[in-house]
Write an enzyme that holds these catalytic residues in place. Structure first.
Site, PDB file in Angstrom:
ATOM      1  N   LYS A  10       0.778  -1.242  -0.070  1.00 49.53           N
ATOM      2  CA  LYS A  10      -0.041   0.098  -0.103  1.00 49.53           C
ATOM      3  C   LYS A  10       0.742   1.408  -0.099  1.00 49.53           C
ATOM      4  CE  LYS A  10      -4.005  -2.294   2.100  1.00 49.53           C
ATOM      5  NZ  LYS A  10      -5.031  -2.187   3.213  1.00 49.53           N
ATOM      6  N   TYR A  50     -12.402  -1.422  -4.063  1.00 53.03           N
ATOM      7  CA  TYR A  50     -12.854  -1.588  -2.472  1.00 53.03           C
ATOM      8  C   TYR A  50     -14.439  -1.497  -2.454  1.00 53.03           C
ATOM      9  CZ  TYR A  50      -8.287  -1.980  -0.264  1.00 53.03           C
ATOM     10  OH  TYR A  50      -7.206  -2.540   0.240  1.00 53.03           O
ATOM     11  N   PHE A  58     -15.762   3.789   6.969  1.00 54.33           N
ATOM     12  CA  PHE A  58     -14.320   4.185   6.778  1.00 54.33           C
ATOM     13  C   PHE A  58     -13.902   4.329   5.113  1.00 54.33           C
ATOM     14  CE2 PHE A  58     -14.246  -0.346   7.535  1.00 54.33           C
ATOM     15  CZ  PHE A  58     -13.740  -0.859   6.491  1.00 54.33           C
ATOM     16  N   ARG A  86      -2.615 -14.602   4.084  1.00 58.60           N
ATOM     17  CA  ARG A  86      -3.077 -14.015   5.360  1.00 58.60           C
ATOM     18  C   ARG A  86      -2.471 -14.072   6.582  1.00 58.60           C
ATOM     19  NH1 ARG A  86      -7.255 -10.262   3.867  1.00 58.60           N
ATOM     20  NH2 ARG A  86      -8.107 -10.544   6.315  1.00 58.60           N
ATOM     21  N   THR A  92      -5.543  -7.179  10.495  1.00 58.63           N
ATOM     22  CA  THR A  92      -5.941  -5.862   9.724  1.00 58.63           C
ATOM     23  C   THR A  92      -5.285  -4.839  10.605  1.00 58.63           C
ATOM     24  OG1 THR A  92      -7.973  -6.796   9.157  1.00 58.63           O
ATOM     25  CG2 THR A  92      -7.644  -4.319   8.850  1.00 58.63           C
ATOM     26  N   ARG A 103       2.437  -6.816   8.780  1.00 57.52           N
ATOM     27  CA  ARG A 103       1.654  -5.961   9.135  1.00 57.52           C
ATOM     28  C   ARG A 103       2.472  -5.363  10.607  1.00 57.52           C
ATOM     29  NH1 ARG A 103      -4.294  -7.336   7.352  1.00 57.52           N
ATOM     30  NH2 ARG A 103      -4.332  -5.898   5.429  1.00 57.52           N
ATOM     31  N   ASN A 113      -2.198   0.192   6.726  1.00 55.64           N
ATOM     32  CA  ASN A 113      -1.758  -1.035   7.125  1.00 55.64           C
ATOM     33  C   ASN A 113      -0.745  -1.889   6.251  1.00 55.64           C
ATOM     34  OD1 ASN A 113      -3.561  -2.035   5.782  1.00 55.64           O
ATOM     35  ND2 ASN A 113      -4.890  -3.084   7.131  1.00 55.64           N
ATOM     36  N   HIS A 116      -2.099  -5.549   1.370  1.00 54.30           N
ATOM     37  CA  HIS A 116      -3.270  -5.911   1.176  1.00 54.30           C
ATOM     38  C   HIS A 116      -3.282  -7.587   0.965  1.00 54.30           C
ATOM     39  CE1 HIS A 116      -7.421  -7.269  -0.553  1.00 54.30           C
ATOM     40  NE2 HIS A 116      -6.699  -7.523  -1.566  1.00 54.30           N
ATOM     41  N   GLU A 127      -9.577  -9.822  -8.141  1.00 54.44           N
ATOM     42  CA  GLU A 127      -8.664  -8.666  -7.849  1.00 54.44           C
ATOM     43  C   GLU A 127      -7.229  -8.886  -8.739  1.00 54.44           C
ATOM     44  OE1 GLU A 127     -10.135  -8.528  -3.211  1.00 54.44           O
ATOM     45  OE2 GLU A 127      -7.966  -9.145  -3.642  1.00 54.44           O
TER      46      GLU A 127
END
Ligand code: ATP
Ligand code: MG
Length: 138
Positions: A10, A50, A58, A86, A92, A103, A113, A116, A127
């Site tokens: 990100k 998103y 948010f 993950r 998250t 993270r 964070n 993704h 995606e």
């Protein structure tokens, strides 16, 4: 079950110069890079990506953040890719992320964070195809 997942490093991680270190953790985690590029998403494109979160409080903040600078998008391959990735990225909210996760190491907050990871095989495919044509997936 598919053996591919989709990721974005990100804008916060790009700005801090953490792209290389994150790619090394992904590599050390046993993932093969099947596609990769840097992209600066427009607000419109970030909103589209998103869209599932459109009703969340948010959403506006998320779209502004994800269009605030370049990201690195990639398709990754490994057995059990979605779940294993993950695990590698962690929770998250980085305050809840386990030691040794991306993270935990690089995320500043639940909003910023660092990375993704797709949450299902179905979304990994959607995606990945959002960013990469068939000719760009190896
Ligand atoms: P991602 O989809 O980016 O891998 P995730 O699956 O862990 O993250 P989601 O619930 O899908 O989490 O939320 C998507 C993204 O929205 C989060 O990564 C985070 O950047 C942002 N987000 C989620 N919850 C909040 C919140 N409470 N406040 C601000 N941003 C949030
Ligand atoms: Mg998610």
């Amino acid at each position: 079950m598919s053996n591919r997942t989709f990721t974005m490093i990100k804008p916060d991680a790009t700005r801090k110069g953490n792209t290389g270190a994150i790619l090394e953790m992904i590599n050390n985690g046993g993932f093969r890079i099947a596609a990769m590029k840097m992209v600066h998403l427009s607000k419109e494109k970030a909103g589209e990506f998103y869209a599932v979160h459109k009703e969340r409080p948010f959403y506006g903040e998320l779209v502004d953040f994800m269009s605030s600078g370049p990201i690195t998008a990639a398709i990754l391959e490994k057995d059990n890719a979605v779940d294993d990735f993950r695990k590698l990225i962690g929770a998250t909210n980085p305050a809840q992320a386990e030691e040794g996760t991306i993270r935990k190491k690089f995320a500043a907050s639940i909003g910023e964070n660092a990375i993704h990871g797709s949450d299902s095989d179905e979304n990994a495919k959607i995606e990945g195809d959002f960013f990469f044509s068939k000719l760009e997936q190896f």
